[in-house]
Design an enzyme around this catalytic site. Structure first.
Site: not given
Length: 240
Positions: A18, A21, A63, A65-67, A205
């Site tokens: 992550d 951007g 992911s 959701e990245n669309w 973990e």
């Protein structure tokens, strides 16, 4: 059970990469500039796995959701994936890296799918490091797809519903040939798992790192992996 060897490092590390951007925007550049920098970082981290005895590395590249992102960013990411495969195929093969892809392939274009298949085929005999790339992947989506396949086998009479347990469902997951991750790392300072390896990371973990992914160096990776040995993994048990 409690881990018998608390000093042993993680066999399987998963990373939520992550911050690409934000890294680019902080430099006054477009978001795709950050994604390209992030792709270069992947190469360094993959190479760091062998001396650390990390046998499996799974990275969250795109992911389900990245669309929702802008069309230009999504298109740019798909182009980046094709460029990465073309550029890195020979090096991955020569360095003994086996590549697998997980996720729902339905929405991916034919050219990218062909290149993904080629990379998996070319590296299938490698075993120095097992690199798994999650593209159009979501943990809930994976479990839903696995459940559909399981239900189909039950309906066809190929599977006794009374025999279904956790291990049964595991065999239907995208990751069925992989061990569960010992350590999950998320960069960029966000402290959430974002629908990544939900089933597999039940006892993993977690390490949440403030560093943005393009700045996540080999040295920092080594430190995080090294600190894993200080943790006591009880898996719900109480130490003797």
């Amino acid at each position: 059970m409690v881990s018998e060897d608390p000093q042993k490092g993680p066999r399987h590390v998963a990373i939520i990469m992550d911050g690409n951007g934000r890294w680019a925007q902080a430099k006054g550049r477009p978001r795709l500039f950050g994604h390209h920098a992030g792709a270069r970082r992947v190469k360094e981290i993959v190479r760091a796995c062998k001396p650390l005895d990390v046998k499996y590395l799974t990275i969250f590249a795109f992911s389900t959701e990245n669309w929702k992102r802008t069309q230009s960013e999504v298109s740019g990411l798909m182009t980046l994936f094709r460029q990465y495969i073309k550029r890195e195929m020979r090096g991955l093969k020569e360095e003994g890296v086996r590549v697998r892809f997980i996720g729902d392939r339905v929405r991916l274009d034919d050219k990218l799918l062909e290149m993904m298949d080629d990379l998996e085929e070319v590296t299938k005999d490698n075993d120095v490091v097992n690199l798994t790339i999650a593209i159009n992947y979501g943990g809930r989506d994976e479990v839903a797809r696995a459940t559909k396949r399981l239900a189909t086998d039950v309906a066809a009479g190929n599977l006794d519903p009374e025999s279904v347990d956790e291990e049964t469902l595991t065999r239907y997951l995208d990751t069925r040939v992989l061990p569960d991750p010992d350590l999950v790392i998320r960069t960029s300072g966000e402290a959430r798992i974002s629908n990544f390896l939900l089933w597999q990371s039940a006892y993993s973990e977690y390490e949440f790192i403030d560093t943005l992914w393009p700045d996540f160096s080999e040295d920092e990776f080594c430190k995080v992996v090294g600190s894993f040995g200080k943790r006591k993994r009880r898996f719900g048990a109480v130490p003797a």
